[in-house]
Motif scaffolding. Structure first.
Motif, PDB file in Angstrom:
ATOM      1  N   MET A   1       0.846  -1.180   0.000  1.00 41.77           N
ATOM      2  CA  MET A   1       0.000   0.000   0.000  1.00 41.77           C
ATOM      3  C   MET A   1       0.884   1.233   0.000  1.00 41.77           C
ATOM      4  N   LYS A   2       0.532   2.197  -0.818  1.00 41.06           N
ATOM      5  CA  LYS A   2       1.296   3.443  -0.893  1.00 41.06           C
ATOM      6  C   LYS A   2       0.392   4.614  -0.552  1.00 41.06           C
ATOM      7  N   CYS A   3       0.935   5.533   0.238  1.00 40.13           N
ATOM      8  CA  CYS A   3       0.194   6.707   0.676  1.00 40.13           C
ATOM      9  C   CYS A   3       0.766   7.943  -0.002  1.00 40.13           C
ATOM     10  N   GLY A   4      -0.112   8.856  -0.363  1.00 40.52           N
ATOM     11  CA  GLY A   4       0.311  10.149  -0.866  1.00 40.52           C
ATOM     12  C   GLY A   4       0.051  11.201   0.191  1.00 40.52           C
ATOM     13  N   ILE A   5       0.951  12.171   0.298  1.00 40.49           N
ATOM     14  CA  ILE A   5       0.779  13.266   1.253  1.00 40.49           C
ATOM     15  C   ILE A   5       0.874  14.552   0.454  1.00 40.49           C
ATOM     16  N   TYR A   6      -0.205  15.352   0.513  1.00 40.79           N
ATOM     17  CA  TYR A   6      -0.330  16.520  -0.354  1.00 40.79           C
ATOM     18  C   TYR A   6      -0.616  17.755   0.481  1.00 40.79           C
ATOM     19  N   GLY A   7       0.327  18.664   0.524  1.00 42.88           N
ATOM     20  CA  GLY A   7       0.126  19.907   1.251  1.00 42.88           C
ATOM     21  C   GLY A   7       1.435  20.441   1.787  1.00 42.88           C
ATOM     22  N   ALA A  19       3.437   7.860  10.652  1.00 47.44           N
ATOM     23  CA  ALA A  19       2.534   6.697  10.731  1.00 47.44           C
ATOM     24  C   ALA A  19       2.853   5.704   9.622  1.00 47.44           C
ATOM     25  N   CYS A  20       3.119   6.219   8.422  1.00 48.64           N
ATOM     26  CA  CYS A  20       3.509   5.336   7.312  1.00 48.64           C
ATOM     27  C   CYS A  20       4.802   4.606   7.647  1.00 48.64           C
ATOM     28  N   ASN A  21       5.789   5.348   8.163  1.00 48.37           N
ATOM     29  CA  ASN A  21       7.063   4.727   8.543  1.00 48.37           C
ATOM     30  C   ASN A  21       6.859   3.652   9.602  1.00 48.37           C
ATOM     31  N   ALA A  22       6.030   3.949  10.597  1.00 43.80           N
ATOM     32  CA  ALA A  22       5.803   3.011  11.702  1.00 43.80           C
ATOM     33  C   ALA A  22       5.160   1.710  11.228  1.00 43.80           C
ATOM     34  N   HIS A  23       4.361   1.791  10.167  1.00 40.87           N
ATOM     35  CA  HIS A  23       3.654   0.607   9.681  1.00 40.87           C
ATOM     36  C   HIS A  23       4.287   0.009   8.427  1.00 40.87           C
ATOM     37  N   GLY A  24       5.473   0.489   8.069  1.00 37.69           N
ATOM     38  CA  GLY A  24       6.188  -0.064   6.921  1.00 37.69           C
ATOM     39  C   GLY A  24       5.526   0.243   5.591  1.00 37.69           C
ATOM     40  N   LEU A  25       4.806   1.366   5.505  1.00 34.64           N
ATOM     41  CA  LEU A  25       4.138   1.743   4.260  1.00 34.64           C
ATOM     42  C   LEU A  25       4.984   2.773   3.520  1.00 34.64           C
ATOM     43  N   TYR A  26       4.910   2.722   2.208  1.00 38.95           N
ATOM     44  CA  TYR A  26       5.583   3.734   1.409  1.00 38.95           C
ATOM     45  C   TYR A  26       4.732   4.988   1.384  1.00 38.95           C
ATOM     46  N   ILE A  48      -1.026   5.051  -5.806  1.00 31.09           N
ATOM     47  CA  ILE A  48      -1.353   5.501  -4.448  1.00 31.09           C
ATOM     48  C   ILE A  48      -2.815   5.185  -4.146  1.00 31.09           C
ATOM     49  N   SER A  49      -3.049   4.500  -3.024  1.00 28.56           N
ATOM     50  CA  SER A  49      -4.419   4.114  -2.679  1.00 28.56           C
ATOM     51  C   SER A  49      -5.047   5.003  -1.607  1.00 28.56           C
ATOM     52  N   ILE A  50      -4.215   5.715  -0.853  1.00 25.16           N
ATOM     53  CA  ILE A  50      -4.738   6.625   0.163  1.00 25.16           C
ATOM     54  C   ILE A  50      -3.919   7.910   0.119  1.00 25.16           C
ATOM     55  N   ALA A  51      -4.606   9.046   0.234  1.00 21.56           N
ATOM     56  CA  ALA A  51      -3.912  10.331   0.226  1.00 21.56           C
ATOM     57  C   ALA A  51      -4.357  11.168   1.408  1.00 21.56           C
ATOM     58  N   PHE A  52      -3.379  11.744   2.077  1.00 26.00           N
ATOM     59  CA  PHE A  52      -3.618  12.705   3.147  1.00 26.00           C
ATOM     60  C   PHE A  52      -3.413  14.075   2.518  1.00 26.00           C
ATOM     61  N   VAL A  53      -4.404  14.949   2.668  1.00 24.58           N
ATOM     62  CA  VAL A  53      -4.370  16.203   1.915  1.00 24.58           C
ATOM     63  C   VAL A  53      -4.731  17.402   2.789  1.00 24.58           C
TER      64      VAL A  53
END
Length: 180
Positions: A1-7, A19-26, A48-53
Motif C-alpha cells: 500500500m502506498k500513501c500520498g501526502i499533499y500539502g 505513521a507510514c514509517n511506523a507501519h512499513g508503508l511507502y 497511491i491508494s490513500i492520500a492525506f491532503v
C-alpha cells in the motif's frame, strides 16, 4: 500500500509520514509545482491508494478525477471537506474522511477534550513527585510491543536509596524502644 501526502509541511503531514514509517508503508509526497497533471501522474504511476491532503489542496486534487480514482480509494483531509467536496469524492467511489473521522475509524476511539478525574491532592503532595504522570488529562507514549505499563515495569519504586520503608520504620522503632 502506498500513501500520498499533499500539502505544506504541517503537523498532519509529519504525523502521516511517521505513521507510514511506523507501519512499513511507502509514502509519496505529492507536489503540484507542475500543476494538477503532475499530481495525477504521481498518483497513477505510484499506484497511491490513500492520500492525506491539506484542506486548501482538495480542489487541486479533485481535478485529478476520474483518472486518479482508479487507484485512489481513500482521501483524508488534515482538516475537513465541504459537503460538496465530500459528495464529489464519493461520486467517484472514493471514501473521504476528516482527520478526526479517520482517527476514529482506525482506533475506535474519539478524543474529546474536557475535564477528567485528576488526583484529589494538592500540587505539592509528595506522591505526585513520583506519580507526575497523574497530572495531565491524557498520557500518550510511543507503542512498544514489549511494554506492559506506560511508565515502566515498576513505576512505584523510589530511586532514592536512603528513603523507603526503613526511613518510615526507624522513628516507630525508636518510639517502641522508649516504651519498652
Amino acid at each position: 500500500m502506498k500513501c500520498g501526502i499533499y500539502g505544506a509541511n504541517c503537523p498532519g503531514w509529519i504525523i502521516s509520514m511517521e505513521a507510514c514509517n511506523a507501519h512499513g508503508l511507502y509514502y509519496v509526497p505529492l507536489y503540484d509545482t507542475l500543476g494538477a497533471g503532475a499530481v495525477e501522474f504521481i498518483i497513477c504511476h505510484a499506484e497511491i491508494s490513500i492520500a492525506f491532503v491539506e484542506e486548501k489542496k482538495i480542489p487541486e486534487l479533485l481535478k485529478t478525477f476520474p483518472n486518479a480514482s482508479k487507484f485512489l480509494k481513500t482521501l483524508v483531509s488534515f482538516e475537513k471537506f465541504t459537503p460538496e467536496q465530500k459528495q464529489q469524492v464519493e461520486n467517484f467511489g472514493v471514501k473521504s474522511y476528516s482527520w478526526d473521522e479517520f482517527l476514529q475509524v482506525l482506533t475506535g476511539y474519539k478524543l474529546v477534550p474536557g475535564s477528567n478525574c485528576l488526583p484529589l491532592a494538592r500540587p505539592e503532595a509528595k506522591f505526585l513527585r513520583r506519580a507526575a504522570f497523574l497530572k495531565p488529562n491524557l498520557w500518550v507514549s510511543p507503542y512498544a510491543h514489549n511494554e506492559m505499563h506506560p511508565r515502566g515495569e515498576f513505576p512505584n519504586q523510589n530511586p532514592r536509596v536512603e528513603e523507603g520503608l526503613v526511613t518510615w520504620v526507624q522513628p516507630l522503632q525508636k518510639k517502641i524502644k522508649m516504651h519498652v
